[in-house]
Design an enzyme around this catalytic site. Sequence first.
Site, PDB file in Angstrom:
ATOM      1  N   LYS A 118      18.009  63.936   8.232  1.00  0.00           N
ATOM      2  CA  LYS A 118      18.302  63.741   6.810  1.00  0.00           C
ATOM      3  C   LYS A 118      17.083  63.259   6.028  1.00  0.00           C
ATOM      4  O   LYS A 118      16.881  63.648   4.875  1.00  0.00           O
ATOM      5  CB  LYS A 118      19.462  62.755   6.642  1.00  0.00           C
ATOM      6  CG  LYS A 118      20.769  63.220   7.259  1.00  0.00           C
ATOM      7  CD  LYS A 118      21.304  64.458   6.563  1.00  0.00           C
ATOM      8  CE  LYS A 118      22.708  64.808   7.050  1.00  0.00           C
ATOM      9  NZ  LYS A 118      22.776  65.174   8.469  1.00  0.00           N
ATOM     10  N   GLU A 202      20.695  55.763  -0.365  1.00  0.00           N
ATOM     11  CA  GLU A 202      20.621  56.549  -1.589  1.00  0.00           C
ATOM     12  C   GLU A 202      21.508  55.929  -2.659  1.00  0.00           C
ATOM     13  O   GLU A 202      22.449  55.192  -2.357  1.00  0.00           O
ATOM     14  CB  GLU A 202      21.110  57.987  -1.351  1.00  0.00           C
ATOM     15  CG  GLU A 202      20.199  58.835  -0.513  1.00  0.00           C
ATOM     16  CD  GLU A 202      20.748  60.243  -0.350  1.00  0.00           C
ATOM     17  OE1 GLU A 202      19.945  61.129  -0.008  1.00  0.00           O
ATOM     18  OE2 GLU A 202      21.949  60.457  -0.550  1.00  0.00           O
ATOM     19  N   GLU A 277      23.820  71.875   0.479  1.00  0.00           N
ATOM     20  CA  GLU A 277      24.875  71.079  -0.121  1.00  0.00           C
ATOM     21  C   GLU A 277      24.303  70.140  -1.185  1.00  0.00           C
ATOM     22  O   GLU A 277      23.245  69.535  -0.995  1.00  0.00           O
ATOM     23  CB  GLU A 277      25.611  70.278   0.955  1.00  0.00           C
ATOM     24  CG  GLU A 277      26.194  71.165   2.046  1.00  0.00           C
ATOM     25  CD  GLU A 277      27.228  70.441   2.897  1.00  0.00           C
ATOM     26  OE1 GLU A 277      27.314  69.203   2.801  1.00  0.00           O
ATOM     27  OE2 GLU A 277      27.946  71.121   3.644  1.00  0.00           O
ATOM     28  N   GLU A 290      22.145  67.867   1.801  1.00  0.00           N
ATOM     29  CA  GLU A 290      21.667  68.295   3.114  1.00  0.00           C
ATOM     30  C   GLU A 290      21.739  69.813   3.200  1.00  0.00           C
ATOM     31  O   GLU A 290      22.350  70.466   2.350  1.00  0.00           O
ATOM     32  CB  GLU A 290      22.515  67.679   4.233  1.00  0.00           C
ATOM     33  CG  GLU A 290      23.968  68.125   4.236  1.00  0.00           C
ATOM     34  CD  GLU A 290      24.773  67.480   5.351  1.00  0.00           C
ATOM     35  OE1 GLU A 290      24.156  66.945   6.300  1.00  0.00           O
ATOM     36  OE2 GLU A 290      26.009  67.523   5.285  1.00  0.00           O
TER      37      GLU A 290
END
Length: 500
Positions: A118, A202, A277, A290
Amino acid sequence: MPLFNKILIANRGEIACRVIRTCRRLGIATVAIYSEADRNALHVRMADEAWPVGPAPSAQSYLNVDRILEVIAATGAEAVHPGYGFLSENAEFARRLEEAGVVFIGPPQGAVRAMGDKIESKKLAVQAGVSTVPGYVGIIDTPDEAVRIAEDIGFPVMIKATAGGGGKGMRVVNRRDEMAEGFRAAASEARSSFGDDRVFIEKYIVKPRHIEIQVLGDRQGNIVYLGERECSIQRRHQKVIEEAPSLFLTPQVRRAMGEQAVALARAVGYFSAGTVEFIVDQQRNFYFLEMNTRLQVEHPVTELVTGIDLVEQMIRVAAGEPLALRQDEVTLTGWAIEARVYAEDARRGFLPSIGRLTDYQEPAGAGIRVDSGTYEGGEISMYYDPMIAKLIAYGDDRAEATARLIDALDGYDIRGVTTNLDFLGSLLSHPRFASGDISTNFIAEEYPDGYVEPPVDARERELFAVIAAYARAQQEARARHVHAGDADSPWKLLKRGRGG
């Protein structure tokens, strides 16, 4: 000559059956693999050959790379389609196949590795000019460090596992005093799920929508995007209802998202089918989440609105063929909605329900597609995901697709296990879903105490009957070449039914 003479499908259940159907149409022989628990499974019955690969636990069977390679050698399979899950995003498996001279029907190993982490994928997205969620792109070691970073970003924040997926290793933290517990919980879940406890942070987007872009590329460097899928109806970060297109996007935003998805795919030399996505806020600002370097569970809705068989395209690309379409040739026609039918008890916290399907009858009719991997008498095993089928409805518009899907849910006959059919019907008939006012918080907000089957009064039954009748009237009107607006409205039908 077929594209390949023989393909092994390194998967089980509905996705293995779905790949076999396309291979049959293309004249390609198929090899199924199965665990001891799946010896009588539908994908085993459908394939031209079926070989055992180990005991029921996935680690000893469907993830047993050495045994799968033995089956490939014994059968002479020239290529492997991994489906989704299991080995579909395992770069080491792809490498082993390449060493054995076998084609992996999927993206290049480098892209799988790059998008599988990620943090690294977010760095690559930034370099490719893709919009990303504000956050700290780096490993965070302690709760105190997490607090400092979160205060710089601004609460609420999302703690996420760098090796995450499927909603595992994720925690929303709203305040400073929640950070220590959230950090420990996310890291612990990441460690148990992925063997990797690294996490990052995030900004948490309030009332987010989860919208993804389907991309398709070939080995010659051509990449197109095939529109979007709205996947905002989720339970604990697991998708429940998906649709294409999204009611929320404007053509301008759709194009911008598509172009950024292609830019990211190009940056990692991507080919085959893949999905980028995004999280989209209420102002239609979108942020990279991602990239899934595989076929998605919800791919059928894209196939129905584009007319493109994604499995076929993956096979053709793997065989070295260039894409046969350009971006300006991609069109989105009509509307498709998918519901994931599970063997689970929605009234008891979605507890999986295992056992034999003593009765199993799938719905059928205009605009209905069922991707399933079971049959009457088949087993829902404790060892695997309890999905029974994916039920997909297509219509000229969202209202028609929804009405057909609700009607199809009522057409199921499943006995022997408990299912989520009633819950799916409740979601699809909810006023908020009908209005399009949805977000990833929809289920948590509307079913805060879990699903409780509401009493259905006569008025509600009448309304559902009217909606279904209206959808049928529209269909009949189109068949007679009557303008859709000339078909009786629901209220005319209701008045007529009451003798008014």
